[in-house]
Design an enzyme around this catalytic site. Structure first.
Site, PDB file in Angstrom:
ATOM      1  CE  LYS A   1      -1.813   1.799   3.952  1.00  0.00           C
ATOM      2  NZ  LYS A   1      -1.578   3.242   4.130  1.00  0.00           N
ATOM      3  CG  ASN A   2       2.182   2.774   3.526  1.00  0.00           C
ATOM      4  OD1 ASN A   2       1.023   3.054   3.196  1.00  0.00           O
ATOM      5  ND2 ASN A   2       2.545   2.587   4.780  1.00  0.00           N
TER       6      ASN A   2
ATOM      7  CB  CYS B   1      -6.033  10.237  10.589  1.00  0.00           C
ATOM      8  SG  CYS B   1      -4.354   9.799  10.898  1.00  0.00           S
TER       9      CYS B   1
ATOM     10  NE  ARG C   1      -0.122  10.924   9.635  1.00  0.00           N
ATOM     11  CZ  ARG C   1      -0.654   9.870   9.025  1.00  0.00           C
ATOM     12  NH1 ARG C   1      -1.781   9.379   9.459  1.00  0.00           N
ATOM     13  NH2 ARG C   1      -0.069   9.336   7.978  1.00  0.00           N
TER      14      ARG C   1
ATOM     15  CG  ASP D   1       2.842   2.015   9.411  1.00  0.00           C
ATOM     16  OD1 ASP D   1       3.098   2.208   8.216  1.00  0.00           O
ATOM     17  OD2 ASP D   1       2.484   2.916  10.190  1.00  0.00           O
TER      18      ASP D   1
ATOM     19  NE  ARG E   1      -7.212   4.319   4.932  1.00  0.00           N
ATOM     20  CZ  ARG E   1      -6.242   4.734   5.769  1.00  0.00           C
ATOM     21  NH1 ARG E   1      -6.428   4.761   7.060  1.00  0.00           N
ATOM     22  NH2 ARG E   1      -5.080   5.126   5.295  1.00  0.00           N
TER      23      ARG E   1
HETATM   24  C1  EPZ Z   1       3.799   7.370   6.038  1.00  0.00           C
HETATM   25  O1  EPZ Z   1       2.971   8.401   6.563  1.00  0.00           O
HETATM   26  C2  EPZ Z   1       2.931   6.114   5.978  1.00  0.00           C
HETATM   27  N1  EPZ Z   1       1.800   6.330   5.078  1.00  0.00           N
HETATM   28  C3  EPZ Z   1       2.410   5.781   7.383  1.00  0.00           C
HETATM   29  O2  EPZ Z   1       1.678   4.538   7.285  1.00  0.00           O
HETATM   30  C4  EPZ Z   1       3.614   5.565   8.306  1.00  0.00           C
HETATM   31  O3  EPZ Z   1       3.143   5.331   9.617  1.00  0.00           O
HETATM   32  C5  EPZ Z   1       4.511   6.819   8.286  1.00  0.00           C
HETATM   33  O4  EPZ Z   1       4.899   7.123   6.927  1.00  0.00           O
HETATM   34  C6  EPZ Z   1       5.775   6.627   9.114  1.00  0.00           C
HETATM   35  O5  EPZ Z   1       6.483   5.536   8.658  1.00  0.00           O
HETATM   36  C7  EPZ Z   1       1.982   6.192   3.740  1.00  0.00           C
HETATM   37  O6  EPZ Z   1       3.074   5.940   3.274  1.00  0.00           O
HETATM   38  C8  EPZ Z   1       0.772   6.388   2.880  1.00  0.00           C
HETATM   39  P1  EPZ Z   1       5.662  10.939   8.079  1.00  0.00           P
HETATM   40  P2  EPZ Z   1       3.471   9.940   6.530  1.00  0.00           P
HETATM   41  O7  EPZ Z   1       5.512  12.161   7.252  1.00  0.00           O
HETATM   42  O8  EPZ Z   1       4.232  10.207   5.291  1.00  0.00           O
HETATM   43  C9  EPZ Z   1       5.495  14.279  11.446  1.00  0.00           C
HETATM   44  C10 EPZ Z   1      -0.156   3.094   7.561  1.00  0.00           C
HETATM   45  O9  EPZ Z   1      -0.686   2.584   8.564  1.00  0.00           O
HETATM   46  N2  EPZ Z   1       5.449  15.256  10.346  1.00  0.00           N
HETATM   47  O10 EPZ Z   1       6.945  10.174   8.019  1.00  0.00           O
HETATM   48  O11 EPZ Z   1       2.312  10.804   6.846  1.00  0.00           O
HETATM   49  C11 EPZ Z   1       4.204  13.487  11.570  1.00  0.00           C
HETATM   50  O12 EPZ Z   1       3.242  14.210  12.316  1.00  0.00           O
HETATM   51  C12 EPZ Z   1       0.264   4.546   7.582  1.00  0.00           C
HETATM   52  O13 EPZ Z   1       0.081   2.472   6.492  1.00  0.00           O
HETATM   53  C13 EPZ Z   1       5.515  16.613  10.632  1.00  0.00           C
HETATM   54  O14 EPZ Z   1       5.614  17.014  11.792  1.00  0.00           O
HETATM   55  O15 EPZ Z   1       4.477   9.922   7.784  1.00  0.00           O
HETATM   56  C14 EPZ Z   1       4.636  12.234  12.280  1.00  0.00           C
HETATM   57  O16 EPZ Z   1       4.704  12.499  13.671  1.00  0.00           O
HETATM   58  C15 EPZ Z   1      -0.046   5.224   8.905  1.00  0.00           C
HETATM   59  N3  EPZ Z   1       5.459  17.505   9.609  1.00  0.00           N
HETATM   60  C16 EPZ Z   1       6.053  12.010  11.749  1.00  0.00           C
HETATM   61  O17 EPZ Z   1       6.475  13.264  11.183  1.00  0.00           O
HETATM   62  C17 EPZ Z   1       5.358  17.105   8.295  1.00  0.00           C
HETATM   63  O18 EPZ Z   1       5.334  17.979   7.395  1.00  0.00           O
HETATM   64  C18 EPZ Z   1       6.133  10.933  10.674  1.00  0.00           C
HETATM   65  O19 EPZ Z   1       5.317  11.337   9.607  1.00  0.00           O
HETATM   66  C19 EPZ Z   1       5.282  15.717   8.024  1.00  0.00           C
HETATM   67  C20 EPZ Z   1       5.340  14.805   9.057  1.00  0.00           C
END
Ligand code: EPZ
Length: 418
Positions: free
Chosen positions: A22-23, A116, A121, A305, A397
């Site tokens: 998915k990711n 969410c 996020r 995850d 999902r």
């Molecule tokens: C990706 O989400 C994955 N989703 C998530 O999987 C996964 O948990 C996450 O990466 C971490 O590995 C997809 O790939 C579609 P991040 P993403 O930006 O890109 C903070 C699942 O269950 N942050 O690495 O949204 C954020 O709040 C899903 O499959 C900021 O502060 O994750 C979080 O605390 C859930 N500012 C941390 O970084 C930003 O601009 C990690 O977020 C962006 C992120």
């Protein structure tokens, strides 16, 4: 919203093929907007998040077709840069279209993705980087509008190795002028997959999998045919299904190197893991052992995850385990539901303390997010009696026919859409 009905107490055995990731596929679907030809995707999982992304692509002009199991996307015509609000609210990871629509049309207007259940996020890191690439960004009344006459490559440093921000910068930079360097980039396997996919279309990206990625802008990208890599989180979830039921299963079509942290923690719980080529055999002892401290971290650390799924296993392990969820600020929504099933878990902020119990008891529980929902299904496999996991729509999902896969392994699981 759908529900899973599970009769617990059956140990799993047999073999199962792991679905496409998915990711990995979501950013690749966004990237198809960058080529003015056709994309042929193999091993694409048939899950709700893919449906949502395909709806968005169709709404901006792409022609989508499934031919047997091959997904064909014709992105020769993109007739708007406005991403419909309703889709962004349905799936926050649609923010990944920001970079690709901007890269193709030099304009994009997209609703601010909501938070969410696992956290707020934010996308500040995405926007901060894009502003350094000659892109003006207005955020007004819930919308983000980005525009530029020319995307200019630059050196950008991420304050945090955000997966989505890394992907959005890559997608923005591939058709830009000049060279973009991303420092402190995310190193997840899905980033490497995006690099391979983009390069197969004619992009010039290198360094994915390390903390420095370089993208040299090119003028255009070509049609592409690609096979999506296996889903490392689904593979890890099935490893936990074997662990929580004391079974022995063979996972087919896995990338073992993507699973190192999950394998390490499974072995710490007492599981025996054998690897051959792209297969993984997991055998489980009578009783799982607790884990002193499980800390979620960016790749290659233990994946956030997989946190909920490990927690379900640890809730019936011998001894007390501690989990530190360092990535998301509210990713323990499954704890109260596990406690309803007899688990002994307390949380304080990002820390959870799990005291293993002998068995869980079947109960009516409610999924609040994708991975927490999967963890409740796992708990139901162990529990005495019947467990009903409501709000199964969250689980659909990311898991393709979860009940079929688990039933093939000997579980008693049914899905009901009412
Ligand atoms: C990706 O989400 C994955 N989703 C998530 O999987 C996964 O948990 C996450 O990466 C971490 O590995 C997809 O790939 C579609 P991040 P993403 O930006 O890109 C903070 C699942 O269950 N942050 O690495 O949204 C954020 O709040 C899903 O499959 C900021 O502060 O994750 C979080 O605390 C859930 N500012 C941390 O970084 C930003 O601009 C990690 O977020 C962006 C992120």
């Amino acid at each position: 919203m759908g529900k899973y009905i599970i009769e617990g107490g059956y140990s799993l055995s047999g073999e199962i093929k792991v679905q496409g990731s998915k990711n990995a596929v979501l950013p690749l679907l966004a990237a198809t907007v960058l080529n003015k030809g056709k994309t042929y995707l193999h091993n694409c999982p048939k899950i709700h998040d893919v449906d949502s992304m395909l709806n968005i692509l169709a709404s901006i002009g792409c022609i989508i077709k499934w031919e047997d199991d091959v997904l064909i996307i014709d992105s020769s015509v993109i007739n708007t840069y406005i991403i419909p609000e309703k889709y962004v609210q349905m799936m926050r990871s649609s923010i990944i279209l920001l970079g690709s629509v901007l890269g193709r049309l030099k304009n994009v207007k997209i609703g601010f993705p909501g938070g969410c259940s696992i956290g707020t996020r934010p996308i500040d890191l995405h926007l901060k980087a894009l502003r350094q690439m000659n892109i003006s960004i207005e955020d007004k009344y819930g919308y983000i509008e980005c525009s530029t006459d020319k995307i200019i490559g630059n050196k950008v440093s991420l304050d945090y190795p955000s997966v989505g921000a890394t992907e959005n910068i890559m997608l923005t930079a591939v058709l830009s002028e000049g060279v973009t360097t991303i420092n402190n980039a995310a190193k997840e396997p899905e980033i490497v997959e995006l690099q391979e996919f983009l390069n197969k279309m004619g992009a010039k990206v290198k360094g994915a999998g390390t903390d420095t990625i370089t993208i040299e802008g090119v003028n255009e990208l070509d049609s592409v045919e690609y096979r999506i890599m296996p889903d490392r989180i689904v593979a890890g979830t099935y490893m936990c299904a074997a662990a929580i039921t004391g079974g022995e299963i063979l996972l087919k079509d896995v990338c073992k190197s993507h699973l190192n942290a999950t394998i390490t923690k499974s072995i710490e719980m007492g599981c025996i893991v054998k690897e051959f080529d792209n297969q993984l055999l997991i055998k489980v002892p009578e009783k799982l052992k607790s884990i002193d401290l499980l800390r979620t971290q960016p790749y290659p650390g233990f994946p956030t995850d997989m946190q909920a799924q490990l927690m379900s296993c640890l809730s019936i392990a011998h001894g007390t385990s501690i989990i530190a969820e360092t990535i998301f600020e509210s990713r323990y929504k499954h704890v109260a539901e596990l406690v309803k099933m007899g688990a002994d878990i307390i949380t304080d902020g990002r820390i959870a303390v799990i005291k293993g119990v002998d068995k869980l008891n079947g109960a009516e529980v409610f999924a609040e997010d994708l991975r927490g929902g999967a963890a409740l299904v796992l708990a139901g496999l162990n529990a005495e009696g019947t467990t009903i996991v409501n709000n199964a729509i969250h689980i659909l999902r990311g898991y393709e026919k979860l009940e079929n896969d688990l039933s093939l392994l000997g579980a008693k699981v049914k899905y009901s859409s009412d």
